[in-house]
Design a protein around this motif. Sequence first.
Motif, PDB file in Angstrom:
ATOM      1  N   ARG A  15       0.635  -1.290  -0.244  1.00 22.72           N
ATOM      2  CA  ARG A  15      -0.078   0.146   0.339  1.00 22.72           C
ATOM      3  C   ARG A  15       1.316   1.604   0.193  1.00 22.72           C
ATOM      4  N   ALA A  16       2.249   0.950   0.658  1.00 19.97           N
ATOM      5  CA  ALA A  16       3.121   2.540   1.244  1.00 19.97           C
ATOM      6  C   ALA A  16       2.961   2.281  -0.372  1.00 19.97           C
ATOM      7  N   ILE A  17       4.219   1.368  -1.391  1.00 22.07           N
ATOM      8  CA  ILE A  17       4.809   2.263  -3.026  1.00 22.07           C
ATOM      9  C   ILE A  17       4.126   1.120  -3.541  1.00 22.07           C
ATOM     10  N   GLY A  18       3.131   1.339  -3.933  1.00 20.64           N
ATOM     11  CA  GLY A  18       1.686   1.220  -4.755  1.00 20.64           C
ATOM     12  C   GLY A  18       2.174  -0.118  -5.253  1.00 20.64           C
ATOM     13  N   VAL A  19       0.634  -0.374  -5.748  1.00 21.34           N
ATOM     14  CA  VAL A  19       0.581  -2.002  -6.277  1.00 21.34           C
ATOM     15  C   VAL A  19       1.868  -1.799  -7.420  1.00 21.34           C
ATOM     16  N   PRO A  20       1.915  -1.144  -8.348  1.00 27.87           N
ATOM     17  CA  PRO A  20       2.447  -0.978 -10.065  1.00 27.87           C
ATOM     18  C   PRO A  20       3.536  -1.244  -9.337  1.00 27.87           C
ATOM     19  N   ALA A  21       4.566  -0.699  -8.558  1.00 31.03           N
ATOM     20  CA  ALA A  21       5.895  -0.552  -7.940  1.00 31.03           C
ATOM     21  C   ALA A  21       5.694  -2.122  -7.554  1.00 31.03           C
ATOM     22  N   ALA A  22       5.130  -1.943  -6.692  1.00 31.54           N
ATOM     23  CA  ALA A  22       5.021  -3.624  -6.047  1.00 31.54           C
ATOM     24  C   ALA A  22       5.464  -4.920  -6.807  1.00 31.54           C
ATOM     25  N   ALA A  23       4.639  -4.212  -7.635  1.00 25.89           N
ATOM     26  CA  ALA A  23       4.237  -5.309  -9.240  1.00 25.89           C
ATOM     27  C   ALA A  23       5.420  -5.733 -10.039  1.00 25.89           C
ATOM     28  N   GLY A  24       5.851  -4.909  -9.878  1.00 22.85           N
ATOM     29  CA  GLY A  24       7.407  -4.489 -10.560  1.00 22.85           C
ATOM     30  C   GLY A  24       9.033  -4.885 -10.102  1.00 22.85           C
ATOM     31  N   LEU A  25       8.732  -5.158  -8.935  1.00 23.20           N
ATOM     32  CA  LEU A  25       9.608  -6.025  -8.111  1.00 23.20           C
ATOM     33  C   LEU A  25       9.384  -7.286  -8.379  1.00 23.20           C
ATOM     34  N   LEU A  26       8.560  -7.890  -8.911  1.00 20.51           N
ATOM     35  CA  LEU A  26       7.792  -9.272  -9.046  1.00 20.51           C
ATOM     36  C   LEU A  26       7.738 -10.282  -9.645  1.00 20.51           C
ATOM     37  N   PRO A  27       8.552 -11.293 -10.639  1.00 15.34           N
ATOM     38  CA  PRO A  27       8.299 -12.316 -11.879  1.00 15.34           C
ATOM     39  C   PRO A  27       7.010 -11.970 -12.285  1.00 15.34           C
ATOM     40  N   ALA A  28       6.848 -11.660 -13.163  1.00 14.64           N
ATOM     41  CA  ALA A  28       5.198 -12.277 -13.443  1.00 14.64           C
ATOM     42  C   ALA A  28       4.421 -10.763 -12.762  1.00 14.64           C
ATOM     43  N   GLY A  29       5.144 -10.171 -11.956  1.00 15.62           N
ATOM     44  CA  GLY A  29       4.161  -8.816 -10.998  1.00 15.62           C
ATOM     45  C   GLY A  29       3.871  -9.989 -10.068  1.00 15.62           C
ATOM     46  N   GLY A  30       4.540 -11.191  -9.325  1.00 11.55           N
ATOM     47  CA  GLY A  30       3.826 -11.422  -7.902  1.00 11.55           C
ATOM     48  C   GLY A  30       2.672 -12.649  -8.132  1.00 11.55           C
ATOM     49  N   ARG A  31       2.364 -12.811  -9.911  1.00 10.45           N
ATOM     50  CA  ARG A  31       0.707 -13.952  -9.805  1.00 10.45           C
ATOM     51  C   ARG A  31       1.515 -15.369 -10.336  1.00 10.45           C
ATOM     52  N   ARG A  32       2.872 -15.078 -10.318  1.00  6.80           N
ATOM     53  CA  ARG A  32       3.518 -17.079  -9.627  1.00  6.80           C
ATOM     54  C   ARG A  32       3.350 -17.080  -8.662  1.00  6.80           C
ATOM     55  N   GLY A  33       3.603 -16.773  -7.272  1.00  2.00           N
ATOM     56  CA  GLY A  33       2.750 -16.991  -6.418  1.00  2.00           C
ATOM     57  C   GLY A  33       3.117 -15.794  -5.253  1.00  2.00           C
ATOM     58  N   LEU A  34       2.995 -14.371  -4.557  1.00  2.00           N
ATOM     59  CA  LEU A  34       2.570 -14.254  -3.273  1.00  2.00           C
ATOM     60  C   LEU A  34       1.517 -13.261  -4.067  1.00  2.00           C
ATOM     61  N   ALA A  35       0.792 -13.699  -5.282  1.00  2.00           N
ATOM     62  CA  ALA A  35      -0.661 -13.641  -5.322  1.00  2.00           C
ATOM     63  C   ALA A  35      -1.611 -14.327  -4.380  1.00  2.00           C
ATOM     64  N   ARG A  36      -1.304 -14.970  -4.185  1.00  2.00           N
ATOM     65  CA  ARG A  36      -1.551 -15.686  -3.181  1.00  2.00           C
ATOM     66  C   ARG A  36      -1.937 -15.805  -1.910  1.00  2.00           C
ATOM     67  N   LEU A  37      -0.953 -14.417  -1.673  1.00  2.00           N
ATOM     68  CA  LEU A  37      -1.177 -14.022  -0.275  1.00  2.00           C
ATOM     69  C   LEU A  37      -1.649 -12.805  -0.175  1.00  2.00           C
TER      70      LEU A  37
END
Length: 961
Positions: free
Chosen positions: A88-110
């Motif tokens: 929330r602090a850094i923004g969803v687009p910025a957070a997704a940009g830090l992760l392979p496939a925008g986090g949808r391969r793993g972290l999106a589950r949490l």
Amino acid sequence: MASRLTSPVLVGRERERAALLDAYRDAALAATVVLVGGEAGMGKTRLVREFTSGLGASARTAAGGCTDLGADGPPFGAVVTALRRLVRAIGVPAAAGLLPAGGRRGLARLLPELGEDDGERDRDLGRARLFEEVLLLLEGGAAERPLVVALEDLHWADRSTGELLAFLAQNLSGPGLLLVGTYRPDEIVAGHPLRPLVARGEDVRRIDLSRLDRDAVARQVAALLGHDPGEPRVDEILRRSEGNPLFVEALVDAGDATAESLLELLRTDVERLPEPSRRIVRAAAVAAGPVEHDLLAALTGMPDLEFEDALRPLVRRRVLDVVEGGYAFRRDLIREAVYAGLLPGERVRLHRRCAEAITADRRLVPAERAPAETALHWYAAGEDARAAEAAWQAAESARRSYAHAERHRMLDRVLRLWDRLPDLPGRIGADRAAVMEMAAEACLNAGELDAGIALATAALDESPDPVRAAALLETRAALRDRNGEDPLPDLLEAARLLEDAPPSPAAAAVRGRVLAELATAQRNQRLLAPARASAEEALEIGRRTRDRVVQAKALVTLAALAAADGDPDAATGLFREAGEAAARAGAHDTRLLVAITESDTLEAAGEHARAARAARHGMALAEGLGLARTRGTLLAPNLSESLLSLGRWAEASEVNRDALSLAPPPLYQAYLRIIQATVDLRRGETGRAAAAAAQARAALRGNNRGEESCLEPDLLDCRIAQVRQDAAAVAAIAGHVLDDHDPLASPKLAWPLLATAAQGLRDHRQAGRLTERLAACARKLTATGRLQQAYRMAFDAEMNRDDMDAWSRAVAAWRGLEQPYALAEALLGATRAALSVPDRNQAIASLTEAASIATDLGAGPLRAEIEKLAKRSRIALSAAVPSARPRQDAPARLTGRELEVLELLTTGLSNRQIGEHLFISAKTAGVHVSNILAKLNVTTRLEAAAWAHRSRLFADGEDPR
């Protein structure tokens, strides 16, 4: 009624606050993990919050806390809260940009805000990816400005949280990140999820909060009262509080009231509240954790205005603190005191109200908490049927978030309630055997192997259907394999059952999986003909059923067998086909299995350059998948071993350093240290090699990889003793291996060990009987592939050391394998044989070539031995023609990544194509190309390729993959 007193200043914690500031400063250079420990009421939370608030805008803070639902709490609860605040602090687009496939391969589950997850199929890969994505998000979140992540009450952590934190402590390395956790040391007993983290002395700092001394208590009391309390009152409060800051506050607030314990005193204080406020407190105590405003209102059933009026005294007196979206007890002990004071019926009623409210409206709690909390409340309310259904749903939620231990616990609850609920199969849509099978699978993934074996065995008693029984045997075989037991009997029995099963798509699917696993187990136990038959049938079934994972696993076995048969071209083609099948299936873990097996088997077959390419390809794949620090480190020992064989020692050391900096599992650290110790030994750094050997042996002790776990450090110790020319030590090691181990079980390691022992025993006066035993062992030992044949020839030559023909065969074998150090050793032996004939011209030629190779490698001890023989034999090495073999140690100071880029560049690939191969951007590939041109002092890509071909860096015409 007086307001609850809270000291306006934090007293007695100057040293601890300074330690946190020191950790924060150190975190600017490298991520730092700190655990703040202290018994209940010692002020852990306040210390951390005052520390973080004191940092102001210079740092970003993300906090989360565990609830005292403990094992029944939502998996990863505290971490999810902190990560959500960071996103929330850094923004969803910025957070997704830090992760392979925008986090949808793993972290999106949490964190569903990152998008819908991609439905990872692999059983183990998803959890590894999830952990790496958490790490990437934390390190990336600290890139812009320092980040402090505070996780409170870790003594209530679930097992998945504990495992994640242990991974982070081991792997976090980026600058700017400080991870702080609070916990109660007295609750970290054996088996507690936090215990591995607390025990990590090298990765985790500890700050322990002790009780306040008299001076600090006096200052705290004075701050609470606003005046000097006088020595008698300070002494009395010190005596009763024993220096616990929370108890000091409670005693000052209570005045002359008496209580036998802190909990009783805290409960007495709550009882002084008005009845509507007490009703809210009791409901909040049962709800636990930060409780949402709407849920708390629903539990009390009060009208809005009445609810708000009753809530104000609780907030004013700081019984409850206002937190994001709701309320939390200021002190955990207050909640514990209130909950302990509830009447049994009152407790059941409130748990039922919680369960009913959350079931009716899941929005009353954060989405990730709803399944676990509903299951807890129905269970605590004694509603067996609804508790079992809720536990079933919570198990599925845990499965989706890779919380394997929590899934097992929920399924275990379903099984414990089974006998009380005859209609439960209809309620959940599964029979008892199916639930036990799921629980066994959860145990497999959670590492709870004995429990999983027991569950699978029990499920077999309730599974007359041969197809289901075979699937259970497949699961039990995997459990037994990981537990150090033989998986072969279960897999053979599963295959037998399926032979008699009526034909069906389900039977064919299970048989394909079973045969693929059976082929792997048979190959591991050197049952090569049965392994080939099992793999061929599995491949046929996989093609018929279009199961690409089964195809890939069967092809891996067939490829490994082809490599062992001495057909590397066929092996490479089969490995390529296996990788393509796994890629089309989206089975990324199987793709990495292909790379691991390919590099390992090709190295064992003496195809060192191909093996290095396969390992680099696998490491690049792991990096591209966001798995560099888990799966990627599994391939690093394979790569460095191949580089060691090729004589590219500087590159091997670079790989080892990089991999060890990622803190891989202890087993893989041991392999890396053994390889590095061999490099050090051959360079003459014998002391460092011996120290690394001791570290590797300690790491290998207790693992269940059979004879290889013993023979690898034994081989290294034998090499150290041989270089030291300590024949007695060589004899002791060789005798130990022959007496206590089974060399026949691992020809890959037994052959170099026999050859090294024979070489080291050359001048041992009492070696006769031992060399006879070594020769007897060699006669029984199989030699598969060119590499083992070369070791056999070297052993035979050492046993017949004046036989020029034997040495000629050994030299020819090593020359064909591009293994320069072994070639130089064989040339040295051939020199001795030539001098004994005598054939001086041949001796000069052999010794001259050996000297050139040793010089090129930087092999100090071998070069010294060569010079000693030259001096004794009056052979002038100074006139030796320099070796035609180019130096392979980081040529032109190229890094490992630059060598990968150069290898692809020589095949004519563009920057974009190089980037696709290595999972990097075209821009990054271009930067590497520019660096290569500068280091080689050339101006064009064509000139760089020509330089590489002249230097014979890479095998001609092979697919660089």
